[in-house]
Design an enzyme around this catalytic site. Structure first.
Site, PDB file in Angstrom:
ATOM      1  N   HIS B  98       0.843  -1.208   0.000  1.00 37.35           N
ATOM      2  CA  HIS B  98       0.000   0.000   0.000  1.00 37.35           C
ATOM      3  C   HIS B  98       0.870   1.246   0.000  1.00 37.35           C
ATOM      4  O   HIS B  98       1.904   1.299   0.676  1.00 37.35           O
ATOM      5  CB  HIS B  98      -0.999   0.009   1.155  1.00 37.35           C
ATOM      6  CG  HIS B  98      -0.396   0.093   2.524  1.00 37.35           C
ATOM      7  ND1 HIS B  98      -0.127   1.285   3.145  1.00 37.35           N
ATOM      8  CD2 HIS B  98      -0.020  -0.871   3.403  1.00 37.35           C
ATOM      9  CE1 HIS B  98       0.381   1.060   4.353  1.00 37.35           C
ATOM     10  NE2 HIS B  98       0.470  -0.255   4.531  1.00 37.35           N
ATOM     11  N   ASP B 100      -0.355   4.374   0.584  1.00 38.88           N
ATOM     12  CA  ASP B 100      -0.828   5.449   1.474  1.00 38.88           C
ATOM     13  C   ASP B 100      -0.109   5.305   2.807  1.00 38.88           C
ATOM     14  O   ASP B 100       0.478   4.263   3.105  1.00 38.88           O
ATOM     15  CB  ASP B 100      -2.347   5.379   1.663  1.00 38.88           C
ATOM     16  CG  ASP B 100      -2.804   4.083   2.316  1.00 38.88           C
ATOM     17  OD1 ASP B 100      -2.274   3.004   1.942  1.00 38.88           O
ATOM     18  OD2 ASP B 100      -3.676   4.134   3.202  1.00 38.88           O
ATOM     19  N   ASP B 132       6.406   1.566   6.201  1.00 38.27           N
ATOM     20  CA  ASP B 132       4.987   1.189   6.093  1.00 38.27           C
ATOM     21  C   ASP B 132       4.301   2.063   5.073  1.00 38.27           C
ATOM     22  O   ASP B 132       3.804   3.107   5.407  1.00 38.27           O
ATOM     23  CB  ASP B 132       4.321   1.311   7.463  1.00 38.27           C
ATOM     24  CG  ASP B 132       2.862   0.910   7.447  1.00 38.27           C
ATOM     25  OD1 ASP B 132       2.446   0.178   6.535  1.00 38.27           O
ATOM     26  OD2 ASP B 132       2.117   1.348   8.347  1.00 38.27           O
ATOM     27  N   GLU B 166      -5.131   1.582   2.621  1.00 41.01           N
ATOM     28  CA  GLU B 166      -4.934   0.576   3.665  1.00 41.01           C
ATOM     29  C   GLU B 166      -5.021   1.174   5.061  1.00 41.01           C
ATOM     30  O   GLU B 166      -5.607   0.567   5.966  1.00 41.01           O
ATOM     31  CB  GLU B 166      -3.572  -0.117   3.468  1.00 41.01           C
ATOM     32  CG  GLU B 166      -3.444  -1.450   4.204  1.00 41.01           C
ATOM     33  CD  GLU B 166      -3.035  -1.329   5.675  1.00 41.01           C
ATOM     34  OE1 GLU B 166      -3.252  -2.286   6.429  1.00 41.01           O
ATOM     35  OE2 GLU B 166      -2.520  -0.261   6.078  1.00 41.01           O
ATOM     36  N   GLU B 167      -4.461   2.357   5.229  1.00 40.35           N
ATOM     37  CA  GLU B 167      -4.464   2.972   6.567  1.00 40.35           C
ATOM     38  C   GLU B 167      -5.838   3.511   6.944  1.00 40.35           C
ATOM     39  O   GLU B 167      -6.017   4.078   8.032  1.00 40.35           O
ATOM     40  CB  GLU B 167      -3.431   4.101   6.648  1.00 40.35           C
ATOM     41  CG  GLU B 167      -2.002   3.693   6.338  1.00 40.35           C
ATOM     42  CD  GLU B 167      -1.400   2.726   7.364  1.00 40.35           C
ATOM     43  OE1 GLU B 167      -2.122   2.300   8.290  1.00 40.35           O
ATOM     44  OE2 GLU B 167      -0.211   2.382   7.215  1.00 40.35           O
ATOM     45  N   ASP B 197       4.113  -6.242   4.452  1.00 42.15           N
ATOM     46  CA  ASP B 197       3.508  -5.106   5.166  1.00 42.15           C
ATOM     47  C   ASP B 197       3.465  -5.366   6.664  1.00 42.15           C
ATOM     48  O   ASP B 197       2.579  -4.901   7.352  1.00 42.15           O
ATOM     49  CB  ASP B 197       2.096  -4.840   4.613  1.00 42.15           C
ATOM     50  CG  ASP B 197       1.471  -3.567   5.185  1.00 42.15           C
ATOM     51  OD1 ASP B 197       2.227  -2.661   5.593  1.00 42.15           O
ATOM     52  OD2 ASP B 197       0.232  -3.487   5.212  1.00 42.15           O
ATOM     53  N   HIS B 447       3.452   3.375  12.895  1.00 45.57           N
ATOM     54  CA  HIS B 447       2.391   4.374  13.040  1.00 45.57           C
ATOM     55  C   HIS B 447       2.779   5.464  14.037  1.00 45.57           C
ATOM     56  O   HIS B 447       1.937   6.233  14.476  1.00 45.57           O
ATOM     57  CB  HIS B 447       1.087   3.691  13.468  1.00 45.57           C
ATOM     58  CG  HIS B 447       0.481   2.862  12.380  1.00 45.57           C
ATOM     59  ND1 HIS B 447      -0.799   2.396  12.418  1.00 45.57           N
ATOM     60  CD2 HIS B 447       0.983   2.421  11.198  1.00 45.57           C
ATOM     61  CE1 HIS B 447      -1.051   1.696  11.325  1.00 45.57           C
ATOM     62  NE2 HIS B 447       0.019   1.689  10.577  1.00 45.57           N
TER      63      HIS B 447
HETATM   64 ZN   LIG Z   1       1.007  -1.130   6.370  1.00 49.46          ZN
HETATM   65 ZN   LIG Z   2       0.161   0.928   8.578  1.00 49.23          ZN
END
Ligand SMILES: [Zn+2]
Ligand SMILES: [Zn+2]
Ligand SMILES: [Zn+2]
Ligand SMILES: [Zn+2]
Lengths: 478, 478
Positions: B98, B100, B132, B166-167, B197, B447
């Protein structure tokens, strides 16, 4: 010595003018808890001062300093002190009221503009402050107006204390009361206090109030991880502060209101048959409690138990948790630090100071039992002592006689579940009997939308306050 | 068949250029959870499409409709589908990533500008999305570039699926995956899936991941009075919703993580000695868990217990309460309606559907035991099934061999405590083996602030992904 018939007739004659004046008072938006309205609270202080001056009362508007609210440094509204009469043969009565009000907006759900007094066909006078507490202040004013206009001497010496910060913690008032209670102070020589700032239990029967619960407020702080954790990654690997806190909070009170912290309920004796009769006699039913709560959720079907739960027993309420997820939706975080909030309403002989060690011992022992590796501490936020006074004092006898004369009914003798901190301040600073003599009904909605005062409560209530002064005067003459 | 030496050398030679390209990717602020950045997510989709086209991949950017976020109706970012090779003698590998990222602001506590890749002296590449999940996507791109520039044929047929939501719940992706998995669809003929991921357990040992926990999320709604009540007036007269809710919440999980709802833990068998050895073998200690949580709060000093708690056992976390007081300070209200939030992380054979009746039976019986007159209901918010796959599949054998070849180490075989829902979508829609092959380390801070990818993980990780394709190719040739 009941009040003279001329006084009672005068009140009836002037009823519409009195309501007109209440309407003027309500139109001043004296919201003490909102910085934007502070000028209106000042305006209200001036209005009250002017009204009482106009009926012959010597007035002093006292500056009590500044405070910080919503990030603004604000001047506190001036307290209005009044004095009328200095006859050593008469009793000196101090009356208290507050001219500030709770916030109110049409959009909160009011049926009419909150700061425009609306006289309903059923006699309700709807408007913010009508009952809490502008109506009662005007009750004293109405009484004084009769004596001033008709050149009649009051049966007592009167002292007034009207403040503008009650709805925001009465900031600055304690210091003033303590100062003015000393020899040479404004309240020097006061024989008794009368506060009209609470309510009947119901809509039918007048009330004299002789007790208030105190309060003590706690935070249970549980912390563990250094930051909020992902519950997928950390669930079932570490001690979670929320799990510990919920366990702790579940040990404080049972579903039926019994306080589970050892020793707290035990401080209050069991009511004997005679005391139970006091509650049995009150004109208040379990149905009244449930109507007021809006649901059939009373803890008991025994009226005496329910009323004693409110009036003569301590209570423990869980208010919430700071630091945990509180929004709508579904957040999956493990909060790193959470604080459970609860308070205990106190009755004599309980005080915040003598309750603290019991609470501390209990929560520390319960946390230790859990065997969690998280950290725990108890934090005490604030508190106030309970107050109960003697109902066989002449101050209460006078109020009882006045109630009987005006309403042709014996008043209900009540204790309130909540607090009016200034009561205790007066009692302790002056060392005299304090009476709570409410004007409004239990359904007035003091802090809600559509606050009202019934026309009959305003008019008969004015007669009650006036008659009370005559009864006090009669006692002095005995 | 290990990867050709030329490929490995090429990756080393091009390392700086690859990092330069990662820096370009990081500079595009493709935050999917903030409406203001939606144009950047679109830009990122175009950037990815252009990059993969430039190395010979057939690309389709697929519109997947609209959604509403923060009150705005927004177009979803286009999914980038890629196709390279159609040789029936080769395996067809689908790779997912992903493009994003999570939100990031310097003011959150970043040491450097989050959207400017900062190459640290210690080799860390710091920037939002570095690990990520832009780094892994570029790992595939780097591999393809070698083959394109050197006119080498890939050892497998490749399919790509790169998304930009995805986020924010991978909105719109399930439908696309199901559609394209049908005969004639973009993913038709796929033999295995590789998702990069997630992360190593630690900073030392590469990982293959074969399981993810599912989740099911609940609200316990307790309501009583028709409005919030004054705790002075109503304390100890009525059943308080908070008291009931706290009691209920305290019956769900014990302080050591054991789920107290009957039947839930029992659905998972006891680990035998052989299974325990899998966890014993992992390069991860209780100290690692505690360092990651930031406090010495692990549930056990037995590493196997702690790791099984995260990977092979369900967990129950209490997240918070909606409707109660949550702010700082001391509010004394009795909340009228409160909702306790908790979630259960699930492992096979648990599913949201087979867990619901157990939860419902438990909480309803516990509430009935309380004897409260308040109202209670259980509400299920959302859920997702767990996923565990077979590690003796050739897809895992290929990844294991590639890890050994690149890192000269056997990988840790792990299950994740959290969820990556698209994993299950691919597994169910395609009916093929899915492998999670992470590039980054356990301390990348995906994150959090200061997200990073180590230079060696990016470069060796690129070799790993490329070598994995050769190992899959070798299996097909056997
Ligand atoms: Zn991720
Ligand atoms: Zn993530
Ligand atoms: Zn009041
Ligand atoms: Zn009030």
């Amino acid at each position: 010595m009941p009040a003279p018939k001329e006084f009672l007739d005068y009140v009836d004659d002037q009823a519409d003018a009195f309501i007109q004046r209440l309407s003027e008072a309500v139109s001043i938006k004296s919201v003490s808890g909102d910085a934007a309205y502070r000028p209106d609270v000042f305006k209200m202080s001036d209005w009250v001062a002017k009204q009482f001056r106009a009926v012959g009362v010597e007035i002093q508007q006292v500056e009590i300093g500044n405070h910080v609210m919503d990030g603004h440094k604000l001047e506190l509204p001036k307290v209005v002190l009044g004095r009328l009469g200095n006859d050593p043969r008469k009793k000196t009565v101090l009356v208290y009221g507050h001219f500030d009000v709770q916030p109110a907006n049409l959009s909160d759900g009011w049926s009419t503009e909150p700061f425009t007094l609306s006289v309903q066909p059923n006699g309700q006078l709807v408007g913010r402050g009508s009952s809490d507490d502008k109506g009662p202040i005007l009750g004293w004013l109405n009484t004084l107006q009769y004596h001033y206009e008709n050149k009649k001497e009051l049966p007592v010496n009167l002292r007034c204390c009207f403040e503008g910060m009650e709805e925001n913690g009465s900031e600055g008032l304690d210091e003033l009361v303590e100062r003015e209670s000393k020899p040479g102070g404004w309240f020097d020589g006061v024989d008794c206090v009368c506060i009209s700032d609470n309510y009947w239990l119901n809509t039918r029967t007048p009330v004299l109030t002789y007790g208030l619960r105190g309060i003590t407020y706690y935070k249970l702080n549980v912390s563990g991880p250094s930051r909020d954790l992902h519950s997928g990654v950390f669930g079932r690997t570490v001690h979670e502060p929320m799990t510990d806190l919920i366990k702790l909070m579940s040990t404080l009170v049972d579903v039926n209101g019994k306080i589970l912290i050892p020793g707290i309920d035990d401080m209050v004796g069991i009511a004997d048959e005679e005391e139970r009769k006091l509650y049995e006699a009150l004109d208040y039913s379990v149905q009244d409690v449930e109507a007021s709560a809006g649901a059939p959720i009373a803890l008991s079907s025994d009226k005496v138990e329910v009323l004693m739960g409110r009036m003569r027993m301590p209570s423990l309420s869980l208010h919430g948790i700071e630091g945990a997820f509180y929004g709508p939706g579904a957040k999956t975080v493990i909060p790193a630090k959470v604080s459970g909030k609860f308070s205990i309403r106190l009755v004599p002989p309980q005080t915040p100071n003598n309750i603290l060690p019991l609470v501390k011992a209990h929560v520390e022992s319960e946390f230790a039992k859990l065997g969690s590796k998280n950290k725990f501490e108890l934090e005490e936020l604030h508190g106030g002592k309970p107050w109960v006074t003697k109902i066989d004092h002449w101050n209460f006898q006078a109020a009882r006689a006045a109630t009987k004369a005006v309403y042709n009914k014996d008043p209900d003798m009540t204790r309130e579940g909540g607090s009016i901190p200034v009561t205790l301040t007066f009692a302790e600073a002056l060392g005299v009997n304090v009476l709570l003599l409410p004007m409004g009904r239990g359904d007035d909605g003091a802090h809600s939308t559509n606050e009202k005062l019934d026309r009959s409560n305003f008019i008969e209530g004015t007669k009650l306050l006036g008659t009370y002064l005559y009864e006090v005067g009669a006692i002095a003459g005995k």
